[in-house]
Design a protein around this motif. Structure first.
Motif, short mmCIF file in Angstrom:
data_model
loop_
_atom_site.label_atom_id
_atom_site.label_comp_id
_atom_site.label_asym_id
_atom_site.label_seq_id
_atom_site.Cartn_x
_atom_site.Cartn_y
_atom_site.Cartn_z
N HIS A 36 0.80 -1.31 -0.13
CA HIS A 36 0.09 -0.08 0.01
C HIS A 36 0.86 1.26 -0.14
CE1 HIS A 36 -2.43 3.22 2.24
NE2 HIS A 36 -3.30 2.80 1.11
N ASN A 37 1.80 1.21 1.02
CA ASN A 37 2.89 2.60 0.72
C ASN A 37 3.30 2.43 -0.47
OD1 ASN A 37 2.17 3.03 3.24
ND2 ASN A 37 3.87 2.02 4.40
N LEU A 38 3.86 1.58 -1.12
CA LEU A 38 4.63 1.56 -2.39
C LEU A 38 3.51 2.12 -3.38
CD1 LEU A 38 7.16 1.02 -3.97
CD2 LEU A 38 6.19 -1.28 -4.57
N SER A 39 2.28 1.88 -3.35
CA SER A 39 1.34 2.16 -4.17
C SER A 39 0.93 3.74 -4.17
CB SER A 39 0.04 1.45 -4.28
OG SER A 39 -0.53 1.59 -2.98
N ILE A 40 1.03 4.21 -2.85
CA ILE A 40 0.81 5.81 -2.47
C ILE A 40 2.04 6.51 -3.30
CG2 ILE A 40 1.02 7.43 -0.95
CD1 ILE A 40 -0.41 5.45 1.07
N VAL A 41 3.24 6.13 -2.85
CA VAL A 41 4.36 6.72 -3.68
C VAL A 41 4.19 6.69 -5.13
CG1 VAL A 41 7.01 6.55 -3.71
CG2 VAL A 41 5.83 6.38 -1.53
N SER A 42 4.00 5.51 -5.81
CA SER A 42 3.79 5.47 -7.23
C SER A 42 2.56 6.40 -7.65
CB SER A 42 3.44 3.97 -7.52
OG SER A 42 4.40 3.21 -7.11
N THR A 43 1.63 6.56 -6.96
CA THR A 43 0.59 6.87 -7.46
C THR A 43 0.98 8.75 -7.49
OG1 THR A 43 -1.06 5.68 -6.86
CG2 THR A 43 -1.75 8.04 -7.08
N LEU A 44 1.72 8.93 -6.39
CA LEU A 44 2.09 10.50 -6.43
C LEU A 44 3.09 10.82 -7.22
CD1 LEU A 44 2.18 10.93 -2.28
CD2 LEU A 44 0.42 11.67 -4.13
N VAL A 45 4.20 9.96 -7.61
CA VAL A 45 5.19 10.32 -8.48
C VAL A 45 4.56 10.27 -9.90
CG1 VAL A 45 7.19 9.14 -9.64
CG2 VAL A 45 6.97 9.34 -7.03
N LEU A 46 3.85 9.30 -10.26
CA LEU A 46 3.17 9.27 -11.54
C LEU A 46 2.36 10.38 -12.00
CD1 LEU A 46 2.27 5.62 -11.94
CD2 LEU A 46 4.06 6.99 -13.39
N THR A 47 1.55 10.84 -10.96
CA THR A 47 0.53 11.91 -11.09
C THR A 47 1.48 13.41 -11.16
OG1 THR A 47 -1.07 10.86 -9.75
CG2 THR A 47 -1.21 13.22 -9.84
N SER A 48 2.41 13.57 -10.29
CA SER A 48 3.00 14.87 -10.35
C SER A 48 4.13 14.70 -11.82
CB SER A 48 4.26 14.83 -9.13
OG SER A 48 5.10 13.75 -9.13
N PHE A 82 -1.45 7.12 -20.53
CA PHE A 82 -0.88 7.37 -18.87
C PHE A 82 -1.83 7.90 -17.89
CE2 PHE A 82 2.33 9.75 -16.47
CZ PHE A 82 3.15 8.81 -16.33
N LEU A 83 -3.01 8.65 -18.61
CA LEU A 83 -3.92 8.98 -17.68
C LEU A 83 -4.93 7.63 -17.30
CD1 LEU A 83 -5.66 11.29 -16.23
CD2 LEU A 83 -7.12 11.36 -18.18
N LEU A 84 -5.08 6.58 -17.95
CA LEU A 84 -5.56 5.45 -17.45
C LEU A 84 -4.78 4.70 -16.67
CD1 LEU A 84 -7.28 4.36 -20.85
CD2 LEU A 84 -8.38 5.33 -18.94
N THR A 85 -3.37 4.93 -16.94
CA THR A 85 -2.58 4.10 -15.82
C THR A 85 -2.57 4.68 -14.57
OG1 THR A 85 -1.02 3.54 -18.09
CG2 THR A 85 -0.28 3.59 -15.53
N ILE A 86 -2.53 6.07 -14.44
CA ILE A 86 -2.67 6.77 -13.18
C ILE A 86 -3.94 6.23 -12.47
CG2 ILE A 86 -2.87 8.99 -11.86
CD1 ILE A 86 -0.73 10.09 -13.99
N ILE A 87 -5.24 6.37 -13.18
CA ILE A 87 -6.40 5.98 -12.67
C ILE A 87 -6.21 4.59 -12.03
CG2 ILE A 87 -8.74 5.58 -13.12
CD1 ILE A 87 -8.59 8.19 -15.12
N GLY A 88 -5.90 3.67 -12.76
CA GLY A 88 -5.74 2.35 -12.42
C GLY A 88 -4.71 2.02 -11.05
N VAL A 89 -3.80 2.85 -11.21
CA VAL A 89 -2.73 2.55 -9.99
C VAL A 89 -3.63 3.31 -8.79
CG1 VAL A 89 -0.68 3.72 -9.13
CG2 VAL A 89 -0.57 2.75 -11.30
N TYR A 90 -4.28 4.48 -8.90
CA TYR A 90 -5.11 4.86 -7.85
C TYR A 90 -6.00 3.92 -7.25
CZ TYR A 90 -8.29 7.96 -5.36
OH TYR A 90 -9.38 8.27 -4.31
N PHE A 91 -6.73 3.30 -8.03
CA PHE A 91 -7.80 2.50 -7.63
C PHE A 91 -7.24 1.25 -7.04
CE2 PHE A 91 -10.76 4.76 -10.57
CZ PHE A 91 -11.70 4.96 -9.42
N GLY A 92 -6.02 0.64 -7.78
CA GLY A 92 -5.13 -0.41 -7.08
C GLY A 92 -4.66 0.12 -5.61
N MET A 93 -4.46 1.33 -5.66
CA MET A 93 -4.18 1.71 -3.88
C MET A 93 -5.22 1.51 -3.18
SD MET A 93 -2.84 5.81 -3.04
CE MET A 93 -4.54 6.32 -3.59
N ASN A 94 -6.43 1.87 -3.54
CA ASN A 94 -7.41 1.78 -2.68
C ASN A 94 -7.69 0.52 -2.44
OD1 ASN A 94 -7.78 4.42 -2.45
ND2 ASN A 94 -9.41 4.63 -4.17
#
Length: 151
Positions: A36-48, A82-94
């Motif tokens: 979960h922590n890794l997915s948070i970091v991944s989501t933040l890095v990809l989004t930024s 890339f937008l769909l990837t970020i959305i997928g990573v976000y839902f994976g994080m949840n």
């Protein structure tokens, strides 16, 4: 699990099994906590990175019309991917967050059960006097606090 098996007469087999179960739950909880922590970091890095990319992409154009900016965004398929990837990573994080919370609840429930039932698990006087050895071993080897119910 070797330290638990080497407890000898300090604990009975049922208590050893409970201790092994709490260790298994802790390992599962730690695994999902890390994911979960890794997915948070991944989501933040990809989004930024994506927002920075969009800022530079749109900044090159002098138009301020939403439709012009939207057409620029849609002109490149990689933007949508890339937008769909970020959305997928976000839902994976949840999903990972829900799994982490589930295993945390199971782990702390079992840990609190051991703390609550310690008088029943170490009934004899000699066992009761040596239970701190078991608790210290669990804290040292597995980072599981059995002295108190609170984390």
């Amino acid at each position: 699990m070797e330290p638990i098996k080497s407890l000898d007469e300090k604990t009975d087999p049922a208590t050893k099994q409970m201790l092994q179960n709490v260790v298994k739950k802790k390992k599962k909880f730690d695994k999902y906590k890390f994911a979960h922590n890794l997915s948070i970091v991944s989501t933040l890095v990809l989004t930024s990175w994506f927002l920075s990319y969009l800022y530079h992409l749109i900044g090159n154009y002098s138009s301020y019309s939403f439709l012009d900016i939207f057409s620029i965004f849609l002109s490149n398929d990689i933007n949508i991917l890339f937008l769909l990837t970020i959305i997928g990573v976000y839902f994976g994080m949840n999903v990972l967050k829900k799994q982490r919370e589930k295993f945390e609840k199971e782990f702390h429930g079992l840990r609190c059960e051991i703390v609550d039932r310690s008088k029943d698990l170490w009934k004899r006087e000699e066992e009761w006097k040596n239970r701190h050895v078991v608790f210290e071993m669990m804290k040292k080897e597995y980072d599981i606090n059995l002295f108190h119910e609170h984390k």
